[in-house]
Every structure is written in C-alpha cells, then in structure tokens.
Design an enzyme around this catalytic site. Structure first.
Site, short mmCIF file in Angstrom:
data_model
loop_
_atom_site.label_atom_id
_atom_site.label_comp_id
_atom_site.label_asym_id
_atom_site.label_seq_id
_atom_site.Cartn_x
_atom_site.Cartn_y
_atom_site.Cartn_z
N HIS A 65 35.77 35.69 42.25
CA HIS A 65 36.23 34.51 43.02
C HIS A 65 36.26 33.30 42.09
O HIS A 65 35.54 33.25 41.10
CB HIS A 65 35.28 34.22 44.18
CG HIS A 65 35.33 35.27 45.26
ND1 HIS A 65 36.38 35.39 46.15
CD2 HIS A 65 34.45 36.26 45.56
CE1 HIS A 65 36.14 36.41 46.96
NE2 HIS A 65 34.99 36.95 46.64
N ASN B 86 38.42 40.43 48.61
CA ASN B 86 38.27 41.87 48.42
C ASN B 86 39.51 42.43 47.75
O ASN B 86 40.61 41.94 47.96
CB ASN B 86 38.06 42.57 49.77
CG ASN B 86 36.71 42.32 50.37
OD1 ASN B 86 35.71 42.23 49.69
ND2 ASN B 86 36.68 42.21 51.71
N LYS C 103 49.86 36.51 38.78
CA LYS C 103 50.40 35.51 39.67
C LYS C 103 49.27 34.94 40.51
O LYS C 103 48.56 35.67 41.19
CB LYS C 103 51.45 36.12 40.60
CG LYS C 103 52.82 36.28 40.00
CD LYS C 103 53.57 34.97 39.81
CE LYS C 103 53.97 34.36 41.12
NZ LYS C 103 55.03 35.10 41.84
N HIS C 104 49.08 33.63 40.43
CA HIS C 104 48.07 32.94 41.23
C HIS C 104 46.69 33.57 41.08
O HIS C 104 45.99 33.88 42.04
CB HIS C 104 48.49 32.87 42.69
CG HIS C 104 49.69 31.97 42.90
ND1 HIS C 104 49.61 30.60 42.81
CD2 HIS C 104 50.98 32.26 43.15
CE1 HIS C 104 50.80 30.08 43.01
NE2 HIS C 104 51.66 31.07 43.21
#
Length: 390
Positions: free
Chosen positions: A390, A229, A66-67
């Site tokens: 990221h 994180n 999800k996302h």
C-alpha cells in the site's frame, strides 16, 4: 542531485511538489523529459519488481505499470509462434530485453495504454523502436544504448520521460511516508521470493513443473508491487491477469481471471483471423479485439463501427465458443498476496485453467481450500509470506 522539483503532485491542485533524499543523491538521472509525481511512484516500484524478477529467474525482465500497480510483468522466455501472432511480431528475431518488454506489454494491452515501463537490463535499439510505437509515459532502465536513447528522445515530440537508474543503489532499511500529518515508518519489505517459498505443499498433488515454479515466482514478485488485495495469474513466463486493489479476495480472483481469459481468447483462431485494415492504429485495434471478445461484441459488429477497423464484417465469437475454448486451458499458475479464506477462489481459478497455486496459507478454513484444490488435482504451496502493498 538531492532534490527534484515536480510540476505538481498526484493532481494539478497539489502544489508544490518535489522528491528528495535526506542523505546522498537521488539514485536516478533524468535523460529526457520532465518527471511527474505518479511517474516516479511507478518508476520506483517497477524498478524493484524487474530487479527481483531478474534475480529470481536469471532472465531479463520488464514491467508495464499504471497508477502504481503493474498491468503486466514478464521475463525473456522465448515467444512461441502463436504469441508472435498475438503480439504482432511474427518472424522478427527479438533480443531478450525486447522479448520481455513485448510480453509485459502484451499481458493487458488495454490497461498498458499510457504506461510506465521498467527494464532490468540495458534498453537496446530494438526495444526502443517497439516502445516508440506505443502510447507510453516513460521508462526506467539501468542504461541505454546510444541508438536507443536517440529513438526515445523523439517520442512524444521530444518530451518522453527517460530515467536511468543506478543499479547499485540500496535504500535505507527503514522507510517513511506521511498521511494527513502523521508519519508512518516501517522496515522496507526485503523478503526474498525464490523457490524455497514453494516447498510446503499441503495438497495431494505435490508436483510443480519447472515452468510452473518460474511462473509462480513471477506471480508472487508481481504481487509484491501490486496494490492489495491482489491476485496474479501467470503462464509462459509472464503475468496474464492481475487483479489489484480489491476489498474482497474472490473479487481479485475473478478480476484477474477475467483478464487471463481475455489473454487466452486473443489466441482463438477467430481472433487471430480478424480482418483488420492496414491503417488501423494500435489502440483502435486493441480496443476492437477487447470488444469483440467481450459480451458487448454487438456494440462493434451490430453497428457500422466494424467498418472503421475491419475490411469485412467478421463472424461473432459466441459465448459457447469461448466457453469451449477456455475449457481446454491448463497449466496456468496463480499467486495470491495473502491467504484464500474460502475454496471459492480455487473454484474460480480452475475456470481459467489454473493447475498451480501459491498463497500464504494461514486461514481458519485452510482445510476447505486444500480440499477444493484436491478436487481439481491442483498443486498448491503455502508460502507463509504475506505480500500486502500500500
């Protein structure tokens, strides 16, 4: 196919949008539905995760995204009877890939609502049948049986996204992305996570069971594709609590630990005995369980809302009962995508039954973290690998 036009980007105002490759062809085929921008971000990340889990453990793997972070990830470890009850698959003989999917989806069913699914192995009819009943946006797998594909094509009124990935595809070593007109380039994160990562054990307890090694690898590989994180708790062949995208390491540990606690509390006898109505929808059932376990249980039981899902009003699960139950939990594995800066992370982990830890090490307070682990007889490995994503 070298380019695929998308309806829009992350948001409807972000047009035009597309995906493309500079060389060769796009490595996936759209078998059904129309992919969106976030769908494909989830697909490409989750595909890598399940492939690495399969390689590290030798077992079929599944992930629920999800996302652009996993809500759950798992391998095809056999389901004990109590988890069959928790996952509502009692008495059903499951294929390995279906077992992996049910475990991945079962890690955090609230977060998996509307997820994107990845499978390391061919999607069979049984897995497709289970998936057909869930709220999900799409799936990526290396192949589909003819029956599985027909089942999935009926989902979401025929619009369910089905992607077939080329399992032999290897991307270029360098990867790029553009932010605010600036192009970023880096070497793709090809670090391999295997049992060699678990050999530097600075704690007094240096014993990792085979199950613990498997679970630590699952946690670390899951973290490799979780927005940082991040911290991941794992047990019994699956992630049970993932804390993603927090600025503070201990907040990751708390968030993931709270999710792991919920996973364990779903196995409490009172939860297993909840008197659900036969016609309750899965999302309503999952939401009721989540509220029943939480500190907001009065919102469900002290109003007439309980009548919507239960045949009779159940007894509350008290805070004291939850504490006593969680005190019995041991054998949980925890991975962190970077070092623990303070021993408070270990203190919080212990409250969720953590017996094994894998983290990069390298903090100026490593001695304090080791001392805290020794206080609880926790075996901890320094992986010397940072897994920021990221």
């Amino acid at each position: 196919m070298k380019e695929l036009e998308l309806k829009y980007g992350c948001n409807p105002n972000q047009k035009p949008a597309r995906v493309f490759v500079k060389e060769g062809d796009i490595p996936f085929t759209v078998l059904n539905g129309k992919p969106g921008y976030i769908n494909l971000l989830d697909a490409m990340n989750s595909w890598q995760l399940v492939q690495e889990l399969k390689k590290a453990t030798g077992l079929p793997a599944a992930a629920s995204f999800k996302h652009v972070s996993p809500a759950g990830a798992a391998v095809a470890a056999p389901l004990p009877e109590i988890l069959q009850k928790v996952y509502f698959v009692e008495g059903i003989e499951l294929s390995p890939v279906a077992t992996a999917y049910i475990r991945a989806r079962g890690a955090d069913r609230m977060s998996s609502y509307g997820d994107f699914v990845a499978l390391s192995d061919e999607c069979d009819a049984q897995t497709a049948s289970f998936l057909a009943r869930e709220v999900s946006d799409g799936i990526i797998a290396p192949s589909y049986s003819a029956e599985a594909l027909e089942i999935l094509k009926t989902k979401r009124k025929g619009t369910y996204l089905v992607l077939q990935m080329d399992p032999d595809f290897q991307p270029a070593e360098l990867e790029q992305k553009e932010v605010f007109g600036i192009t970023f380039e880096q070497k793709r994160n090809t670090v391999e996570i295997n049992e060699d990562c678990l050999t530097d054990i600075p704690t007094a307890n240096k014993t990792f069971t085979e199950a613990a090694k498997r679970d630590l690898l699952i946690a670390l590989i899951t973290l490799k594709y979780t927005q940082s994180n991040s911290v991941c708790y794992a047990k019994d062949g699956q992630a049970i609590g993932i804390g993603a995208g927090q600025q503070s390491r201990v907040h990751c540990t708390r968030l993931a630990g709270n999710k792991a606690d919920v996973w364990h509390l779903r196995q409490h006898p009172k939860v297993l005995a909840l008197p659900f109505k036969d016609d309750v929808r899965r999302p309503d059932r999952d939401n009721a369980i989540d509220v029943y376990i939480s500190e907001e249980w009065e919102d469900l039981l002290e109003t007439d809302d309980w009548k919507r899902v239960f045949t009779e009003k159940p007894e509350p699960l008290s805070r004291e009962e939850k504490k006593e139950y969680l005190k019995t939990i041991t054998g949980v594995a925890l991975g962190s995508d970077a070092f623990f800066p303070f021993g408070d992370n270990v203190e919080r982990a212990k409250k969720s039954g953590v017996s094994f830890i894998a983290q990069s090490g390298g903090s100026i307070r490593d001695d304090n973290v080791i001392e805290t682990a020794d206080k609880y007889d926790i075996a901890m490995a320094f992986t010397h690998i940072r897994l920021f994503h990221h």
